[in-house]
Design a protein around this motif. Structure first.
Motif: not given
Ligand code: HXC
Length: 512
Positions: A41, A45, A50, A52, A80
Protein backbone atom coordinates in the motif's frame (compact mmCIF):
# COMPACT_ATOMS: atom_id res chain seq x y z
CA UNK A 1 -7.59 7.19 33.21
CA UNK A 2 -6.32 10.42 31.78
CA UNK A 3 -6.20 11.31 28.12
CA UNK A 4 -2.50 10.68 27.82
CA UNK A 5 -2.92 7.09 28.94
CA UNK A 6 -5.82 6.55 26.58
CA UNK A 7 -3.74 7.85 23.70
CA UNK A 8 -0.85 5.66 24.79
CA UNK A 9 -3.14 2.61 24.85
CA UNK A 10 -4.45 3.45 21.39
CA UNK A 11 -0.93 3.79 19.99
CA UNK A 12 0.13 0.47 21.48
CA UNK A 13 -2.90 -1.33 20.08
CA UNK A 14 -2.34 0.30 16.70
CA UNK A 15 1.29 -0.83 16.71
CA UNK A 16 0.34 -4.38 17.59
CA UNK A 17 -2.34 -4.65 14.90
CA UNK A 18 -0.20 -2.95 12.25
CA UNK A 19 2.49 -5.55 12.89
CA UNK A 20 0.16 -8.12 11.27
CA UNK A 21 1.38 -11.66 11.87
CA UNK A 22 4.53 -10.39 13.60
CA UNK A 23 8.23 -10.15 12.83
CA UNK A 24 8.79 -13.80 11.99
CA UNK A 25 5.98 -13.92 9.46
CA UNK A 26 7.16 -10.66 7.90
CA UNK A 27 10.66 -12.12 7.49
CA UNK A 28 9.11 -15.25 5.94
CA UNK A 29 7.09 -13.06 3.56
CA UNK A 30 10.25 -11.19 2.51
CA UNK A 31 12.07 -14.50 2.11
CA UNK A 32 9.37 -15.56 -0.34
CA UNK A 33 10.36 -12.45 -2.32
CA UNK A 34 7.10 -10.68 -1.46
CA UNK A 35 6.30 -7.36 0.19
CA UNK A 36 3.79 -7.21 3.03
CA UNK A 37 0.30 -5.78 2.52
CA UNK A 38 1.27 -2.51 4.20
CA UNK A 39 4.50 -2.20 2.22
CA UNK A 40 2.48 -2.72 -0.96
CA UNK A 41 0.00 0.00 0.00
CA UNK A 42 2.86 2.39 0.85
CA UNK A 43 4.45 1.70 -2.53
CA UNK A 44 1.18 2.27 -4.36
CA UNK A 45 -0.48 5.26 -2.72
CA UNK A 46 0.71 8.86 -2.52
CA UNK A 47 2.85 9.24 0.63
CA UNK A 48 0.79 9.90 3.73
CA UNK A 49 -2.54 9.61 1.91
CA UNK A 50 -3.67 6.22 3.24
CA UNK A 51 -6.53 6.16 5.71
CA UNK A 52 -7.12 2.68 7.08
CA UNK A 53 -10.58 1.35 7.78
CA UNK A 54 -11.01 -1.65 10.02
CA UNK A 55 -7.53 -1.95 11.53
CA UNK A 56 -8.99 -3.39 14.72
CA UNK A 57 -11.26 -5.93 13.05
CA UNK A 58 -10.73 -9.52 14.15
CA UNK A 59 -11.85 -12.93 12.97
CA UNK A 60 -15.28 -14.12 14.06
CA UNK A 61 -14.35 -17.82 14.30
CA UNK A 62 -12.47 -19.11 17.30
CA UNK A 63 -12.23 -22.79 16.24
CA UNK A 64 -9.27 -25.02 15.51
CA UNK A 65 -6.61 -23.00 17.26
CA UNK A 66 -7.82 -19.56 16.20
CA UNK A 67 -7.84 -18.39 19.81
CA UNK A 68 -5.67 -15.29 19.38
CA UNK A 69 -7.09 -12.30 17.51
CA UNK A 70 -6.04 -12.12 13.86
CA UNK A 71 -5.08 -8.46 13.30
CA UNK A 72 -7.43 -6.85 10.80
CA UNK A 73 -8.53 -10.40 10.03
CA UNK A 74 -5.77 -10.65 7.44
CA UNK A 75 -6.69 -7.81 5.12
CA UNK A 76 -5.74 -4.13 5.14
CA UNK A 77 -8.43 -1.87 3.67
CA UNK A 78 -8.89 1.84 3.26
CA UNK A 79 -8.70 4.82 0.95
CA UNK A 80 -6.02 7.15 -0.32
CA UNK A 81 -4.80 8.83 -3.46
CA UNK A 82 -2.73 7.86 -6.49
CA UNK A 83 -1.24 10.87 -8.26
CA UNK A 84 -3.77 12.96 -6.37
CA UNK A 85 -6.83 10.92 -7.46
CA UNK A 86 -8.88 8.98 -4.90
CA UNK A 87 -8.91 5.18 -4.85
CA UNK A 88 -10.00 2.45 -2.44
CA UNK A 89 -7.63 -0.45 -1.75
CA UNK A 90 -7.83 -3.86 -0.11
CA UNK A 91 -4.52 -5.68 0.45
CA UNK A 92 -4.55 -9.23 1.76
CA UNK A 93 -2.01 -9.71 4.54
CA UNK A 94 -0.33 -13.07 4.03
CA UNK A 95 1.48 -12.71 7.37
CA UNK A 96 -1.89 -13.15 9.11
CA UNK A 97 -3.05 -16.75 8.71
CA UNK A 98 -1.82 -16.80 5.11
CA UNK A 99 -4.20 -13.96 4.13
CA UNK A 100 -6.95 -16.58 4.25
CA UNK A 101 -10.49 -15.32 3.80
CA UNK A 102 -12.71 -15.51 6.86
CA UNK A 103 -16.12 -13.90 7.15
CA UNK A 104 -14.81 -10.64 8.66
CA UNK A 105 -12.02 -10.51 6.07
CA UNK A 106 -14.68 -10.85 3.35
CA UNK A 107 -16.90 -8.20 4.96
CA UNK A 108 -13.99 -5.76 4.99
CA UNK A 109 -13.36 -6.30 1.28
CA UNK A 110 -17.08 -5.92 0.52
CA UNK A 111 -17.22 -2.70 2.51
CA UNK A 112 -14.21 -1.41 0.55
CA UNK A 113 -15.84 -2.23 -2.82
CA UNK A 114 -19.12 -0.64 -1.72
CA UNK A 115 -17.35 2.51 -0.57
CA UNK A 116 -15.49 2.74 -3.87
CA UNK A 117 -18.75 2.23 -5.77
CA UNK A 118 -20.71 4.80 -3.77
CA UNK A 119 -17.92 7.40 -3.94
CA UNK A 120 -17.34 6.64 -7.62
CA UNK A 121 -13.63 5.87 -7.35
CA UNK A 122 -11.56 2.90 -8.61
CA UNK A 123 -11.17 -0.19 -6.44
CA UNK A 124 -7.78 -1.89 -6.35
CA UNK A 125 -7.40 -5.32 -4.83
CA UNK A 126 -3.93 -6.58 -3.88
CA UNK A 127 -4.34 -10.37 -3.64
CA UNK A 128 -2.07 -12.70 -1.68
CA UNK A 129 -4.04 -15.43 0.05
CA UNK A 130 -4.30 -19.12 0.88
CA UNK A 131 -7.99 -18.92 -0.07
CA UNK A 132 -11.04 -19.72 2.02
CA UNK A 133 -10.07 -19.98 5.71
CA UNK A 134 -10.38 -23.65 6.40
CA UNK A 135 -11.37 -23.12 10.05
CA UNK A 136 -14.38 -21.03 9.02
CA UNK A 137 -15.98 -23.54 6.66
CA UNK A 138 -19.18 -22.43 4.97
CA UNK A 139 -18.89 -18.90 6.38
CA UNK A 140 -15.61 -18.47 4.52
CA UNK A 141 -17.20 -19.74 1.31
CA UNK A 142 -20.15 -17.40 1.73
CA UNK A 143 -17.62 -14.63 2.35
CA UNK A 144 -16.42 -15.24 -1.20
CA UNK A 145 -20.01 -15.24 -2.47
CA UNK A 146 -20.42 -11.79 -0.97
CA UNK A 147 -17.17 -10.54 -2.50
CA UNK A 148 -18.17 -11.82 -5.95
CA UNK A 149 -21.61 -10.20 -5.65
CA UNK A 150 -19.96 -6.89 -4.76
CA UNK A 151 -17.52 -7.16 -7.69
CA UNK A 152 -20.44 -7.82 -10.01
CA UNK A 153 -22.49 -4.96 -8.62
CA UNK A 154 -19.59 -2.53 -9.06
CA UNK A 155 -18.79 -3.77 -12.58
CA UNK A 156 -19.30 -1.02 -15.14
CA UNK A 157 -19.67 1.60 -12.40
CA UNK A 158 -16.06 1.95 -11.26
CA UNK A 159 -12.85 0.47 -12.68
CA UNK A 160 -11.77 -2.56 -10.65
CA UNK A 161 -8.16 -3.72 -10.85
CA UNK A 162 -6.64 -6.83 -9.25
CA UNK A 163 -2.96 -7.36 -8.59
CA UNK A 164 -1.97 -10.96 -7.85
CA UNK A 165 1.08 -11.01 -5.60
CA UNK A 166 1.01 -14.57 -4.25
CA UNK A 167 -1.19 -17.64 -4.32
CA UNK A 168 -4.74 -17.30 -5.62
CA UNK A 169 -6.38 -20.71 -5.81
CA UNK A 170 -9.76 -22.39 -6.01
CA UNK A 171 -12.86 -20.27 -6.27
CA UNK A 172 -10.78 -17.35 -4.98
CA UNK A 173 -9.64 -16.71 -8.56
CA UNK A 174 -13.10 -15.51 -9.45
CA UNK A 175 -12.91 -12.22 -7.60
CA UNK A 176 -10.00 -11.05 -9.79
CA UNK A 177 -11.65 -12.66 -12.81
CA UNK A 178 -14.74 -10.51 -12.20
CA UNK A 179 -12.68 -7.30 -12.15
CA UNK A 180 -11.62 -5.33 -15.22
CA UNK A 181 -7.87 -5.90 -15.23
CA UNK A 182 -5.52 -8.43 -13.64
CA UNK A 183 -1.83 -7.71 -13.10
CA UNK A 184 0.16 -10.83 -12.19
CA UNK A 185 3.53 -10.51 -10.52
CA UNK A 186 6.24 -13.04 -11.39
CA UNK A 187 6.03 -15.88 -8.87
CA UNK A 188 2.28 -15.53 -8.26
CA UNK A 189 -0.21 -18.25 -9.20
CA UNK A 190 -3.84 -18.57 -10.17
CA UNK A 191 -5.62 -21.88 -10.62
CA UNK A 192 -8.96 -23.50 -9.90
CA UNK A 193 -7.43 -26.80 -8.85
CA UNK A 194 -3.78 -27.11 -7.90
CA UNK A 195 -1.08 -29.52 -9.13
CA UNK A 196 -1.87 -32.10 -6.43
CA UNK A 197 -5.56 -32.40 -7.28
CA UNK A 198 -4.84 -32.46 -11.00
CA UNK A 199 -2.40 -35.33 -10.49
CA UNK A 200 -5.02 -37.28 -8.55
CA UNK A 201 -7.85 -36.63 -11.00
CA UNK A 202 -6.25 -36.63 -14.44
CA UNK A 203 -2.81 -38.06 -13.77
CA UNK A 204 -1.13 -34.98 -15.28
CA UNK A 205 2.03 -33.80 -13.57
CA UNK A 206 2.57 -30.08 -13.50
CA UNK A 207 4.05 -27.53 -11.11
CA UNK A 208 2.24 -24.40 -9.94
CA UNK A 209 4.26 -22.10 -12.17
CA UNK A 210 3.62 -24.07 -15.37
CA UNK A 211 -0.02 -24.53 -14.39
CA UNK A 212 -1.03 -21.02 -13.45
CA UNK A 213 2.01 -18.76 -13.23
CA UNK A 214 2.08 -15.12 -14.30
CA UNK A 215 3.46 -15.88 -17.77
CA UNK A 216 0.98 -18.68 -18.41
CA UNK A 217 -1.99 -16.41 -17.70
CA UNK A 218 -0.50 -13.58 -19.74
CA UNK A 219 0.54 -15.65 -22.76
CA UNK A 220 -1.72 -18.68 -22.94
CA UNK A 221 -4.98 -18.41 -21.01
CA UNK A 222 -5.55 -14.66 -21.40
CA UNK A 223 -6.78 -14.51 -17.78
CA UNK A 224 -4.26 -11.77 -16.94
CA UNK A 225 -3.79 -8.45 -18.69
CA UNK A 226 -0.33 -7.46 -17.50
CA UNK A 227 2.87 -9.29 -16.50
CA UNK A 228 5.04 -7.64 -13.87
CA UNK A 229 8.61 -8.76 -13.13
CA UNK A 230 8.44 -7.22 -9.65
CA UNK A 231 6.14 -5.58 -7.12
CA UNK A 232 7.53 -2.21 -8.18
CA UNK A 233 6.71 -2.88 -11.82
CA UNK A 234 3.17 -3.95 -10.89
CA UNK A 235 2.60 -0.64 -9.10
CA UNK A 236 3.97 1.28 -12.09
CA UNK A 237 1.56 -0.58 -14.38
CA UNK A 238 -1.49 0.09 -12.19
CA UNK A 239 -0.60 3.78 -11.85
CA UNK A 240 -0.21 4.19 -15.60
CA UNK A 241 -3.42 2.27 -16.26
CA UNK A 242 -5.33 4.48 -13.82
CA UNK A 243 -4.01 7.60 -15.55
CA UNK A 244 -6.03 6.66 -18.67
CA UNK A 245 -9.27 5.86 -16.83
CA UNK A 246 -12.12 7.92 -15.44
CA UNK A 247 -12.96 7.43 -11.76
CA UNK A 248 -16.39 6.06 -12.68
CA UNK A 249 -18.80 5.54 -15.57
CA UNK A 250 -20.37 8.98 -15.22
CA UNK A 251 -17.08 10.80 -15.73
CA UNK A 252 -14.76 11.27 -18.67
CA UNK A 253 -11.15 10.11 -18.47
CA UNK A 254 -8.69 12.76 -17.20
CA UNK A 255 -7.24 15.03 -19.87
CA UNK A 256 -3.45 15.05 -20.10
CA UNK A 257 -1.04 17.51 -21.70
CA UNK A 258 -2.25 17.87 -25.26
CA UNK A 259 -0.30 17.35 -28.46
CA UNK A 260 -1.99 19.18 -31.28
CA UNK A 261 -2.21 18.75 -35.03
CA UNK A 262 0.93 17.57 -36.84
CA UNK A 263 1.73 15.76 -40.05
CA UNK A 264 3.34 12.36 -39.50
CA UNK A 265 5.55 11.83 -42.54
CA UNK A 266 6.84 8.45 -41.37
CA UNK A 267 3.34 7.05 -41.85
CA UNK A 268 3.76 7.47 -45.61
CA UNK A 269 6.35 4.68 -45.55
CA UNK A 270 5.31 2.60 -42.50
CA UNK A 271 2.48 0.69 -44.18
CA UNK A 272 3.71 -1.31 -47.18
CA UNK A 273 1.64 -1.05 -50.36
CA UNK A 274 2.04 -4.79 -51.12
CA UNK A 275 -0.82 -6.57 -49.31
CA UNK A 276 1.30 -9.49 -48.09
CA UNK A 277 4.26 -7.50 -46.75
CA UNK A 278 4.27 -7.45 -42.94
CA UNK A 279 4.79 -4.52 -40.60
CA UNK A 280 4.33 -3.88 -36.89
CA UNK A 281 1.02 -2.11 -36.35
CA UNK A 282 2.28 -0.92 -32.96
CA UNK A 283 4.58 1.44 -34.88
CA UNK A 284 1.52 2.88 -36.62
CA UNK A 285 -0.29 3.30 -33.28
CA UNK A 286 2.71 5.07 -31.75
CA UNK A 287 3.04 7.33 -34.78
CA UNK A 288 -0.59 8.40 -34.37
CA UNK A 289 -0.52 8.79 -30.56
CA UNK A 290 0.32 11.93 -28.60
CA UNK A 291 4.04 11.90 -27.81
CA UNK A 292 4.34 8.40 -29.34
CA UNK A 293 3.06 6.80 -26.14
CA UNK A 294 1.08 3.53 -26.38
CA UNK A 295 0.04 1.67 -23.21
CA UNK A 296 -0.56 -1.84 -24.45
CA UNK A 297 -3.00 -4.21 -22.71
CA UNK A 298 -2.62 -8.02 -22.93
CA UNK A 299 0.54 -7.56 -24.99
CA UNK A 300 1.53 -11.21 -24.66
CA UNK A 301 -1.85 -12.81 -25.41
CA UNK A 302 -3.35 -13.28 -28.90
CA UNK A 303 -0.79 -10.92 -30.45
CA UNK A 304 -2.62 -11.06 -33.80
CA UNK A 305 -4.77 -8.30 -32.35
CA UNK A 306 -3.28 -5.34 -30.50
CA UNK A 307 -5.27 -3.42 -27.88
CA UNK A 308 -4.43 -0.62 -25.50
CA UNK A 309 -4.69 3.04 -24.63
CA UNK A 310 -3.25 6.12 -26.28
CA UNK A 311 -4.03 9.79 -25.99
CA UNK A 312 -4.99 11.95 -28.91
CA UNK A 313 -5.19 15.69 -28.25
CA UNK A 314 -4.69 14.82 -24.55
CA UNK A 315 -7.78 12.56 -24.40
CA UNK A 316 -7.80 8.81 -23.75
CA UNK A 317 -8.62 6.61 -26.73
CA UNK A 318 -8.90 2.81 -26.78
CA UNK A 319 -7.16 1.27 -29.79
CA UNK A 320 -7.98 -2.07 -31.42
CA UNK A 321 -5.68 -3.00 -34.31
CA UNK A 322 -5.00 -6.06 -36.44
CA UNK A 323 -1.36 -7.08 -36.27
CA UNK A 324 -0.17 -8.19 -39.75
CA UNK A 325 3.03 -9.55 -38.15
CA UNK A 326 1.14 -12.39 -36.40
CA UNK A 327 -1.22 -14.78 -38.23
CA UNK A 328 -1.56 -12.04 -40.87
CA UNK A 329 -3.75 -10.14 -38.39
CA UNK A 330 -6.60 -12.67 -38.64
CA UNK A 331 -9.30 -12.76 -35.98
CA UNK A 332 -9.29 -16.08 -34.12
CA UNK A 333 -11.03 -17.15 -30.92
CA UNK A 334 -8.47 -15.67 -28.54
CA UNK A 335 -8.21 -12.42 -30.48
CA UNK A 336 -12.01 -12.13 -30.53
CA UNK A 337 -12.28 -12.55 -26.78
CA UNK A 338 -9.43 -10.14 -26.16
CA UNK A 339 -10.86 -7.43 -28.42
CA UNK A 340 -14.49 -7.71 -27.37
CA UNK A 341 -13.83 -7.47 -23.64
CA UNK A 342 -11.63 -4.41 -24.21
CA UNK A 343 -14.24 -2.74 -26.42
CA UNK A 344 -16.90 -3.28 -23.74
CA UNK A 345 -14.62 -1.90 -21.01
CA UNK A 346 -13.94 1.25 -23.06
CA UNK A 347 -17.63 1.68 -23.83
CA UNK A 348 -18.59 1.29 -20.18
CA UNK A 349 -16.11 4.00 -19.17
CA UNK A 350 -16.64 6.61 -21.91
CA UNK A 351 -13.42 5.89 -23.77
CA UNK A 352 -13.71 6.46 -27.55
CA UNK A 353 -12.63 3.63 -29.84
CA UNK A 354 -10.10 3.80 -32.66
CA UNK A 355 -10.01 0.71 -34.87
CA UNK A 356 -7.08 0.18 -37.23
CA UNK A 357 -7.99 -2.42 -39.79
CA UNK A 358 -5.72 -4.61 -41.88
CA UNK A 359 -7.38 -8.00 -41.87
CA UNK A 360 -7.66 -10.87 -44.33
CA UNK A 361 -10.60 -12.37 -42.35
CA UNK A 362 -11.39 -14.79 -39.56
CA UNK A 363 -8.78 -17.54 -39.11
CA UNK A 364 -9.71 -20.65 -41.12
CA UNK A 365 -9.35 -24.11 -39.55
CA UNK A 366 -11.23 -27.13 -38.21
CA UNK A 367 -10.00 -26.47 -34.67
CA UNK A 368 -11.27 -22.88 -34.75
CA UNK A 369 -14.67 -23.93 -36.10
CA UNK A 370 -15.06 -26.74 -33.59
CA UNK A 371 -13.95 -24.55 -30.71
CA UNK A 372 -16.68 -22.05 -31.58
CA UNK A 373 -15.20 -19.21 -33.64
CA UNK A 374 -18.79 -18.44 -34.65
CA UNK A 375 -19.80 -17.88 -31.04
CA UNK A 376 -16.59 -16.10 -29.99
CA UNK A 377 -16.26 -14.04 -33.17
CA UNK A 378 -19.83 -12.83 -32.69
CA UNK A 379 -18.70 -11.13 -29.47
CA UNK A 380 -16.62 -8.64 -31.44
CA UNK A 381 -19.61 -7.72 -33.61
CA UNK A 382 -21.84 -7.44 -30.56
CA UNK A 383 -19.34 -5.37 -28.58
CA UNK A 384 -18.82 -2.87 -31.42
CA UNK A 385 -22.50 -2.84 -32.30
CA UNK A 386 -23.66 -2.01 -28.78
CA UNK A 387 -20.87 0.50 -28.01
CA UNK A 388 -22.20 4.06 -27.90
CA UNK A 389 -18.87 5.88 -27.47
CA UNK A 390 -17.38 7.68 -30.50
CA UNK A 391 -15.95 5.14 -32.94
CA UNK A 392 -13.50 5.84 -35.74
CA UNK A 393 -12.48 3.04 -38.09
CA UNK A 394 -9.37 3.38 -40.24
CA UNK A 395 -8.82 0.98 -43.12
CA UNK A 396 -5.06 0.80 -43.36
CA UNK A 397 -4.85 -1.90 -46.02
CA UNK A 398 -6.73 -5.22 -46.35
CA UNK A 399 -10.35 -5.36 -45.21
CA UNK A 400 -11.88 -8.58 -46.39
CA UNK A 401 -15.11 -10.40 -45.70
CA UNK A 402 -16.41 -10.94 -42.16
CA UNK A 403 -13.15 -9.51 -40.84
CA UNK A 404 -13.97 -6.19 -42.54
CA UNK A 405 -17.32 -6.05 -40.76
CA UNK A 406 -15.99 -7.27 -37.41
CA UNK A 407 -13.43 -4.46 -37.27
CA UNK A 408 -16.23 -1.93 -36.83
CA UNK A 409 -17.57 -1.40 -40.33
CA UNK A 410 -19.75 1.57 -41.25
CA UNK A 411 -23.10 -0.09 -40.63
CA UNK A 412 -21.94 -1.92 -37.53
CA UNK A 413 -21.67 1.55 -36.05
CA UNK A 414 -18.48 3.40 -37.02
CA UNK A 415 -19.14 7.13 -36.74
CA UNK A 416 -16.38 7.92 -39.22
CA UNK A 417 -14.59 5.61 -41.63
CA UNK A 418 -11.25 6.78 -42.88
CA UNK A 419 -9.23 4.93 -45.52
CA UNK A 420 -5.66 5.25 -46.67
CA UNK A 421 -4.91 5.01 -50.42
CA UNK A 422 -3.57 1.50 -49.66
CA UNK A 423 -7.05 0.30 -48.58
CA UNK A 424 -8.32 -2.82 -50.32
CA UNK A 425 -11.88 -3.65 -49.39
CA UNK A 426 -13.79 -6.68 -50.58
CA UNK A 427 -15.52 -9.95 -49.88
CA UNK A 428 -12.21 -11.67 -50.58
CA UNK A 429 -8.81 -10.57 -51.96
CA UNK A 430 -8.36 -10.19 -55.73
CA UNK A 431 -6.44 -13.44 -56.07
CA UNK A 432 -9.06 -15.56 -54.34
CA UNK A 433 -11.88 -13.72 -56.12
CA UNK A 434 -10.52 -14.45 -59.57
CA UNK A 435 -9.87 -18.11 -58.74
CA UNK A 436 -13.51 -18.48 -57.71
CA UNK A 437 -15.18 -16.35 -60.39
CA UNK A 438 -13.14 -17.56 -63.36
CA UNK A 439 -12.39 -21.15 -62.38
CA UNK A 440 -13.54 -22.64 -65.68
CA UNK A 441 -12.21 -19.81 -67.84
CA UNK A 442 -8.75 -20.11 -66.27
CA UNK A 443 -8.75 -23.85 -66.89
CA UNK A 444 -9.74 -23.43 -70.56
CA UNK A 445 -7.55 -20.37 -71.33
CA UNK A 446 -4.68 -20.68 -73.80
CA UNK A 447 -2.36 -19.20 -71.21
CA UNK A 448 -4.09 -19.68 -67.80
CA UNK A 449 -1.63 -17.59 -65.75
CA UNK A 450 -1.76 -14.60 -68.13
CA UNK A 451 -5.55 -14.78 -68.09
CA UNK A 452 -5.60 -14.99 -64.30
CA UNK A 453 -3.28 -11.99 -63.91
CA UNK A 454 -5.36 -9.96 -66.35
CA UNK A 455 -8.51 -10.64 -64.32
CA UNK A 456 -6.73 -9.92 -61.04
CA UNK A 457 -5.69 -6.51 -62.40
CA UNK A 458 -9.27 -5.83 -63.47
CA UNK A 459 -10.53 -6.80 -60.01
CA UNK A 460 -7.96 -4.62 -58.23
CA UNK A 461 -8.77 -1.73 -60.55
CA UNK A 462 -12.43 -1.88 -59.50
CA UNK A 463 -12.39 -3.02 -55.84
CA UNK A 464 -8.77 -3.09 -54.60
CA UNK A 465 -8.81 0.55 -53.53
CA UNK A 466 -10.84 2.81 -51.27
CA UNK A 467 -12.54 4.75 -54.08
CA UNK A 468 -15.23 2.19 -54.88
CA UNK A 469 -16.27 2.08 -51.20
CA UNK A 470 -16.13 5.89 -51.05
CA UNK A 471 -18.32 6.15 -54.15
CA UNK A 472 -20.95 4.07 -52.33
CA UNK A 473 -20.80 6.31 -49.24
CA UNK A 474 -19.16 3.61 -47.11
CA UNK A 475 -15.75 5.24 -46.72
CA UNK A 476 -16.13 8.84 -45.53
CA UNK A 477 -12.63 10.20 -45.90
CA UNK A 478 -9.55 9.11 -47.86
CA UNK A 479 -6.28 10.59 -46.63
CA UNK A 480 -2.58 10.56 -47.25
CA UNK A 481 -1.08 8.50 -44.36
CA UNK A 482 0.85 11.56 -43.11
CA UNK A 483 -2.50 13.29 -42.46
CA UNK A 484 -4.06 10.34 -40.63
CA UNK A 485 -3.34 11.58 -37.10
CA UNK A 486 -4.81 15.00 -37.94
CA UNK A 487 -7.99 13.40 -39.31
CA UNK A 488 -8.35 11.19 -36.23
CA UNK A 489 -7.75 14.13 -33.89
CA UNK A 490 -10.28 16.28 -35.74
CA UNK A 491 -12.69 13.35 -35.82
CA UNK A 492 -12.63 12.70 -32.08
CA UNK A 493 -12.89 16.42 -31.32
CA UNK A 494 -16.02 16.52 -33.50
CA UNK A 495 -17.50 13.32 -32.06
CA UNK A 496 -17.00 14.38 -28.44
CA UNK A 497 -20.61 15.49 -28.08
CA UNK A 498 -22.01 12.21 -29.43
CA UNK A 499 -25.09 11.13 -27.52
CA UNK A 500 -26.96 7.91 -28.29
CA UNK A 501 -30.16 6.90 -26.59
CA UNK A 502 -30.68 3.12 -26.72
CA UNK A 503 -34.09 1.54 -26.45
CA UNK A 504 -34.77 0.48 -22.88
CA UNK A 505 -34.33 -3.21 -22.08
CA UNK A 506 -33.04 -5.25 -19.17
CA UNK A 507 -29.83 -6.20 -20.90
CA UNK A 508 -28.76 -7.65 -24.21
CA UNK A 509 -27.66 -11.23 -24.67
CA UNK A 510 -24.05 -11.10 -25.86
CA UNK A 511 -22.96 -14.49 -27.24
CA UNK A 512 -20.61 -15.94 -24.60
C1 HXC B 1 -6.33 -21.30 6.98
C2 HXC B 1 -4.29 -21.02 5.99
C3 HXC B 1 -4.87 -21.17 4.72
C4 HXC B 1 -6.26 -21.40 4.65
C5 HXC B 1 -2.78 -20.84 4.46
N1 HXC B 1 -3.00 -20.82 5.78
N2 HXC B 1 -3.90 -21.05 3.79
N3 HXC B 1 -5.03 -21.09 7.09
N4 HXC B 1 -6.95 -21.45 5.81
N5 HXC B 1 -6.88 -21.53 3.49
C6 HXC B 1 -2.02 -20.61 6.82
C7 HXC B 1 -1.04 -21.77 6.97
O1 HXC B 1 -1.58 -22.76 7.77
C8 HXC B 1 0.13 -21.08 7.61
O2 HXC B 1 -0.15 -20.92 8.99
C9 HXC B 1 0.11 -19.70 6.99
O3 HXC B 1 -1.20 -19.51 6.47
C10 HXC B 1 1.09 -19.54 5.85
O4 HXC B 1 0.95 -20.63 4.98
P1 HXC B 1 2.18 -21.53 4.52
O5 HXC B 1 1.62 -22.82 4.08
O6 HXC B 1 3.25 -21.53 5.57
O7 HXC B 1 2.72 -20.69 3.29
P2 HXC B 1 3.31 -21.22 1.90
O8 HXC B 1 4.28 -22.29 2.13
O9 HXC B 1 3.76 -20.00 1.16
O10 HXC B 1 2.05 -21.85 1.14
C11 HXC B 1 0.94 -21.07 0.82
C12 HXC B 1 -0.21 -21.94 0.32
C13 HXC B 1 -0.52 -23.05 1.38
C14 HXC B 1 0.19 -22.59 -1.03
C15 HXC B 1 -1.40 -21.03 0.06
O11 HXC B 1 -0.66 -22.43 2.64
C16 HXC B 1 -1.78 -23.79 1.10
O12 HXC B 1 -1.82 -24.72 0.27
N6 HXC B 1 -2.84 -23.41 1.81
C17 HXC B 1 -4.13 -24.07 1.70
C18 HXC B 1 -4.80 -23.64 0.44
C19 HXC B 1 -6.20 -24.13 0.38
O13 HXC B 1 -6.45 -25.36 0.27
N7 HXC B 1 -7.12 -23.17 0.47
C20 HXC B 1 -8.49 -23.44 0.29
C21 HXC B 1 -8.70 -23.29 -1.20
S1 HXC B 1 -10.30 -23.44 -1.67
P3 HXC B 1 0.99 -20.96 10.10
O14 HXC B 1 0.22 -20.79 11.36
O15 HXC B 1 1.68 -22.25 9.94
O16 HXC B 1 1.85 -19.79 9.78
C22 HXC B 1 -10.86 -21.95 -1.76
C23 HXC B 1 -12.25 -22.00 -2.22
C24 HXC B 1 -12.78 -20.63 -2.39
O17 HXC B 1 -10.27 -21.02 -1.50
C25 HXC B 1 -14.16 -20.81 -2.94
C26 HXC B 1 -14.80 -19.54 -3.29
C27 HXC B 1 -16.10 -19.76 -3.99
Amino acid sequence: MDMEKLIQALKEKEKKYKAGGGKEKVVAQHNRGKLTARERIDLFLDPGSFVEIGLFAEQRAKNFGLTEPLPGDGVVTGYGTVNGRRVVVAAQDFTVQGGSVGSMHADKICRAIKMAQEMGVPFISLNDSGGARIQEGIEALEGYSKIFAHNIDASGIIPQISVIGGPCAGGAVYSPALTDFIVMIKGSNMFITGPQVIKEVTGEEVDGESLGGALIHNQISGVAHFYAESEQEAVKIVKELLSYLPANYLESPPVAAEEGYRRVLELNSLIPVQPTKVYDVREVIKAIADFGRFFEVQALFAPNIVIGFIRIGGETVGVIANQPKVKAGCLDIDASNKASRFIRFCDAFNIPLLTLEDIPGYLPGVWQEHAGIIRHGAKVLYAYGEATVPKITVILRKAYGGGYIAMCSKNLGADLTIALPTADIGVVGADAAVNILYRDEIKNAENPEDFRQEKISEFIELFGNPYYAASKGIVDIIVEPAELRNQILAGFKFLKSKKIKKSPKKHGNIPL
